[in-house]
Design an enzyme around this catalytic site. Structure first.
Site, PDB file in Angstrom:
ATOM      1  N   GLU B 128      -5.001  -2.043   9.297  1.00 21.22           N
ATOM      2  CA  GLU B 128      -4.989  -1.053   8.205  1.00 21.22           C
ATOM      3  C   GLU B 128      -3.966  -1.423   7.146  1.00 21.22           C
ATOM      4  O   GLU B 128      -4.172  -1.187   5.957  1.00 21.22           O
ATOM      5  CB  GLU B 128      -4.636   0.339   8.774  1.00 21.22           C
ATOM      6  N   THR B 180      -6.625   3.568  -3.247  1.00 21.71           N
ATOM      7  CA  THR B 180      -5.742   4.328  -2.359  1.00 21.71           C
ATOM      8  C   THR B 180      -4.322   4.318  -2.904  1.00 21.71           C
ATOM      9  O   THR B 180      -3.625   5.334  -2.868  1.00 21.71           O
ATOM     10  CB  THR B 180      -5.753   3.709  -0.943  1.00 21.71           C
TER      11      THR B 180
END
Lengths: 309, 309
Positions: B128, B180
């Site tokens: 991630e 993001t």
């Protein structure tokens, strides 16, 4: 029905990470209250304890709550309230909430359950406002409903019952004064987003831990990174109580309400007694007078002891 | 065991009030991944989708996760990973989490369950980090475990499974890009204490509502007063999607992850289909291309479809 007598219990609000939203009900101590019909319209209040609390209804917490309820009634009725307060005012254990909630619940029995629990909480909040200047329900709800309660929202009022396993509670009340208004004033109006996120993880964990009956998870979630680090300076010995209680096996705990009482939750009675011993030893060594006791979670809330027709 | 094939599902993190802590797993879409032993030490990655994702292991999300896992192994092993990605990268639906989690779960099957779920999440977080620059687990945990998960704490990692009733999810993915990193940057570092308290009431209510199977309480708790009011400006049509979905019977919803997808939860399939129609109509009128679909809560998480010895 002519009179109702009941036990209105102490409660712990601001349950560690659950500042302003999570509270729980204690088996002890409790106030003893009797409410009777009177032929004279209006409300009279008598305190048979020695706390010197005001007896003028509009200055009395129970009185303010009852007056709010009575304003909804027609024709005007007459009632007489006798309070034997056992929960010391200013201890942080919901003394005013016990007065306000006990009074309106008793009245509702006399009135054959005319009002819903939510309406009773609204009336009781008018009483709480006399004590603290703010309408809040985090002591009122567990006092009325028992167990652990979540105030999801105050406007509109949304109270959620949270199922919980048995819990034992050790309480120490150092004999110092902490004013709720002072405890509120020292809080910061802004909090770091990172801390808020940490806190909401713990709130989720605490609710899940209670509902799963998972004591380990309850313990891991009993952490307050926002309020306690500011308020603990108001309570001498706080950090030592906490660390030695955890060492003695407590799940966790913190400041009861806005203090000065400190509480610790334990999985069983023996651990709670061991925690109480630690609390006693700490304040004895400090030379500060402190009352301690052990009680347990009260799943019933207010308990009716006598009704006379 | 020589190879494992699995479906690694999409997930929704930042579940309304549960920013950074609550996520849920979707039945669809899912990536299809196959991991095989190789005689050559090291890792090779092949993407048979058309997204043009990097295939160098240290630049690939699944690769980064697998390399973290492989560093724990001795002697060095060889693996070959084939990814058919169906979850569009950048949709806000946990595309990178599906890659990272699917890869490490597949490896753990080949290794006869050598690692715990928690260790797998730690490896997956290394993947991630390649995608978003931050180690977070709020998509990884529901992908691995299924259902609804609470990240109580990230240091140390503490993931709690939250039992939930059946839920149907309508998703709209407007074809715009929200990075993001941008979605993170516009957030304020400080939040008002009053808003934080409101948020934690809703988090408590959401966890209690899920565990009680109380859809009304779930709906009342699906309110985000901190993140959504800032981020919703990144998503054209957001307020209209929300208001019309609620009018169509949705329990509530919000931004999926950091967007741009928007999701709405419903109690039954018919409502979720009606909500999807509203979503379609809104973006069609705006002339903005948007993909919509209806799926349901996936209580299983990653699903193994084939293992070959």
């Amino acid at each position: 029905m002519k009179s109702v007598t009941l036990h209105s219990p102490a409660t712990i609000a601001n349950l560690v990470c659950g500042f302003d939203i999570i509270g729980l009900c204690l088996k002890e101590p409790y106030d003893i209250m009797t409410l009777e019909w009177s032929d004279q319209p209006g409300l009279t209040i008598e305190h048979i304890d020695g706390y010197g609390l005001p007896i003028l209804p509009e200055e009395n917490v129970a009185g303010g709550a009852l007056l709010a309820l009575m304003r909804e009634l027609e024709p005007e009725i007459g009632m007489r309230l006798i309070i034997d307060k056992k929960i010391m005012p200013g201890s942080g254990l919901g003394s005013s909430a016990a007065s306000a909630t006990g009074a309106v619940l008793a009245a509702n029995r006399l009135l054959q359950h005319r009002f819903t629990n939510e309406e009773l909480l609204q009336f009781a909040m008018c009483g709480e406002k006399i004590a603290s200047g703010v309408k809040h329900a985090d002591n009122l709800a567990p006092c009325l409903m028992g167990g652990v309660t979540l105030i999801r929202s105050i406007h509109p009022l949304d109270v959620i019952d949270i199922p919980s396993p048995e819990l034992f509670i050790s309480v120490v009340h150092p004999q110092i004064e902490v004013k709720t208004s002072d405890a509120r004033r020292i809080l910061k109006k802004e909090v770091p987003l990172r801390s808020a996120i940490k806190q909401w993880g713990n709130i989720g964990g605490l609710i899940a831990g209670l509902m799963k009956g998972d004591h380990d998870l309850i313990g891991r979630s009993l952490e307050d990174v926002i309020i306690e680090p500011i308020r603990n300076i108001l309570i001498p010995g706080f950090e030592e109580v906490k660390s030695r209680s955890l060492a003695a096996g407590a799940l966790g705990g913190g400041i009861a309400g806005s203090g000065p009482s400190v509480f610790m939750l334990s999985k069983n009675h023996d651990t709670a007694v061991a925690v109480e011993s630690e609390m006693k030893a700490i304040y004895s060594r400090m030379g500060l007078d402190a009352k301690t006791y052990v009680t347990s979670l009260n799943s019933e809330g207010i308990h009716i002891t006598h009704e006379a027709a």
